[in-house]
Motif scaffolding. Structure first.
Motif, mmCIF file in Angstrom:
data_model
loop_
_atom_site.group_PDB
_atom_site.id
_atom_site.type_symbol
_atom_site.label_atom_id
_atom_site.label_comp_id
_atom_site.label_asym_id
_atom_site.label_seq_id
_atom_site.Cartn_x
_atom_site.Cartn_y
_atom_site.Cartn_z
ATOM 1 N N LEU A 25 9.078 -14.352 40.615
ATOM 2 C CA LEU A 25 8.947 -15.591 39.850
ATOM 3 C C LEU A 25 10.328 -16.084 39.422
ATOM 4 O O LEU A 25 11.092 -15.357 38.786
ATOM 5 N N GLN A 26 10.626 -17.326 39.759
ATOM 6 C CA GLN A 26 11.916 -17.907 39.400
ATOM 7 C C GLN A 26 11.978 -18.149 37.895
ATOM 8 O O GLN A 26 11.057 -18.702 37.309
ATOM 9 N N HIS A 27 13.086 -17.743 37.290
ATOM 10 C CA HIS A 27 13.238 -17.907 35.847
ATOM 11 C C HIS A 27 14.716 -17.799 35.495
ATOM 12 O O HIS A 27 15.525 -17.314 36.291
ATOM 13 N N SER A 28 15.047 -18.236 34.301
ATOM 14 C CA SER A 28 16.443 -18.193 33.856
ATOM 15 C C SER A 28 16.606 -17.500 32.516
ATOM 16 O O SER A 28 17.734 -17.369 32.028
ATOM 17 N N SER A 29 15.496 -17.061 31.930
ATOM 18 C CA SER A 29 15.539 -16.448 30.601
ATOM 19 C C SER A 29 14.232 -15.705 30.354
ATOM 20 O O SER A 29 13.249 -15.918 31.079
ATOM 21 N N PRO A 30 14.194 -14.859 29.329
ATOM 22 C CA PRO A 30 12.915 -14.222 28.989
ATOM 23 C C PRO A 30 11.815 -15.247 28.718
ATOM 24 O O PRO A 30 10.654 -15.022 29.074
ATOM 25 N N TYR A 31 12.173 -16.367 28.109
ATOM 26 C CA TYR A 31 11.153 -17.383 27.807
ATOM 27 C C TYR A 31 10.594 -18.011 29.085
ATOM 28 O O TYR A 31 9.373 -18.132 29.244
ATOM 29 N N THR A 32 11.459 -18.417 29.998
ATOM 30 C CA THR A 32 10.947 -19.040 31.227
ATOM 31 C C THR A 32 10.180 -18.025 32.074
ATOM 32 O O THR A 32 9.224 -18.386 32.762
ATOM 33 N N LEU A 33 10.576 -16.748 32.011
ATOM 34 C CA LEU A 33 9.794 -15.722 32.706
ATOM 35 C C LEU A 33 8.418 -15.589 32.075
ATOM 36 O O LEU A 33 7.404 -15.518 32.783
ATOM 37 N N LEU A 34 8.352 -15.569 30.759
ATOM 38 C CA LEU A 34 7.072 -15.467 30.061
ATOM 39 C C LEU A 34 6.135 -16.596 30.474
ATOM 40 O O LEU A 34 4.954 -16.363 30.796
ATOM 41 N N VAL A 35 6.631 -17.809 30.493
ATOM 42 C CA VAL A 35 5.805 -18.958 30.867
ATOM 43 C C VAL A 35 5.378 -18.843 32.335
ATOM 44 O O VAL A 35 4.214 -19.087 32.682
ATOM 45 N N ALA A 36 6.287 -18.443 33.198
ATOM 46 C CA ALA A 36 5.963 -18.325 34.623
ATOM 47 C C ALA A 36 4.902 -17.253 34.864
ATOM 48 O O ALA A 36 3.974 -17.451 35.659
ATOM 49 N N VAL A 37 5.017 -16.123 34.169
ATOM 50 C CA VAL A 37 4.023 -15.062 34.351
ATOM 51 C C VAL A 37 2.666 -15.516 33.829
ATOM 52 O O VAL A 37 1.623 -15.247 34.435
ATOM 53 N N LEU A 38 2.653 -16.223 32.714
ATOM 54 C CA LEU A 38 1.394 -16.768 32.201
ATOM 55 C C LEU A 38 0.750 -17.692 33.232
ATOM 56 O O LEU A 38 -0.455 -17.627 33.472
ATOM 57 N N LEU A 39 1.560 -18.526 33.854
ATOM 58 C CA LEU A 39 1.032 -19.457 34.850
ATOM 59 C C LEU A 39 0.520 -18.750 36.100
ATOM 60 O O LEU A 39 -0.347 -19.276 36.808
ATOM 61 N N SER A 40 1.023 -17.553 36.371
ATOM 62 C CA SER A 40 0.666 -16.862 37.610
ATOM 63 C C SER A 40 -0.729 -16.247 37.581
ATOM 64 O O SER A 40 -1.218 -15.783 38.613
ATOM 65 N N ALA A 41 -1.380 -16.244 36.428
ATOM 66 C CA ALA A 41 -2.743 -15.714 36.352
ATOM 67 C C ALA A 41 -3.659 -16.533 37.258
ATOM 68 O O ALA A 41 -3.734 -17.759 37.142
ATOM 69 N N GLN A 42 -4.330 -15.855 38.189
ATOM 70 C CA GLN A 42 -5.226 -16.492 39.154
ATOM 71 C C GLN A 42 -4.523 -17.607 39.933
ATOM 72 O O GLN A 42 -5.100 -18.639 40.249
ATOM 73 N N CYS A 43 -3.237 -17.373 40.228
ATOM 74 C CA CYS A 43 -2.445 -18.347 40.971
ATOM 75 C C CYS A 43 -1.354 -17.578 41.707
ATOM 76 O O CYS A 43 -0.899 -16.540 41.238
ATOM 77 N N THR A 44 -0.922 -18.081 42.850
ATOM 78 C CA THR A 44 0.113 -17.388 43.600
ATOM 79 C C THR A 44 1.489 -17.624 42.985
ATOM 80 O O THR A 44 1.754 -18.661 42.365
#
Length: 217
Positions: A25-44
């Motif tokens: 998952l592309q990210h630039s900070s712990p916050y953007t990683l957190l949001v990206a991982v949340l979005l990845s639920a039931q999604c590629t």
């Protein structure tokens, strides 16, 4: 092979294939990683990576995200699925980070799990990939492969996580989590292997005659 031999072989083979597995998952900070991982639920992950650049261009920190309306967030993340719930969770967790954590993502799994939309798996991914804390998040690939390789009964993702943590050295968890995911996607997917086709399955169970049925998480 007995279980100890399978564990040793799997560690060695995955290290050969994926010596430095990248975070998908592309990210630039712990916050953007957190949001990206949340979005990845039931999604590629691929879909998430298509969506997040536009979202993070508007708001890549809790303060900026909290200023957005839920409808604005939802319009951008709609293709990820479950967008109404995810949009509300992203906005509210951003507000909580400002209210309770000085706008920072806490390096504490219990605090992460209390945030809206953040379950144990998401919190574990953030602890592992953002903060380097040993964790073993279990997704569908890991849950499936742990059963195919005879490492867990697969009664639940909680049981699978517990079994894998017991079998593999703590210092390998973060790397191994990603290695198994990549292997599951590329060599031992639900469709391409039934427990008898890929290299690791054949090596661990050379005499397996019947497909290995796996319990869903």
């Amino acid at each position: 092979m007995n279980k100890a031999q399978r564990v040793e072989y799997i560690l060695q083979r995955l290290q050969q294939l994926y010596p430095q597995p990248p975070i998908p998952l592309q990210h630039s900070s712990p916050y953007t990683l957190l949001v990206a991982v949340l979005l990845s639920a039931q999604c590629t992950d691929a879909r998430v990576n298509q969506v997040t650049p536009a979202l993070f261009a508007l708001a890549d920190n809790p303060a900026a995200m909290a200023r957005l309306e839920v409808d604005q967030i939802q319009a951008i993340i709609r293709s990820c699925g479950l967008s109404p719930q995810k949009a509300r969770a992203i906005k509210r967790l951003s507000e909580i980070l400002l209210e309770e954590h000085n706008g920072e993502v806490p390096a504490d799994i219990d605090a992460l799990e209390r945030l809206p939309g953040v379950g144990h798996k998401t919190a574990s991914v953030v602890m592992s990939q953002a903060f380097g804390v040993p964790a073993f998040p279990v997704d569908t690939h890991i849950h499936r492969l742990a059963q195919r390789w005879g490492l867990s009964s697969g009664k639940s993702v909680t049981q699978t996580e517990r079994d894998l943590k017991r079998l593999f050295p703590r210092e390998a968890w973060n790397r191994l989590h990603l290695q198994i995911i990549y292997y599951g996607r590329e060599h031992c997917s639900a469709r391409s292997c039934d427990g008898r086709s890929c290299d690791i399955c054949r090596t661990c169970y050379p005499d397996r005659k019947q497909p290995r049925r796996t319990r869903k998480a």
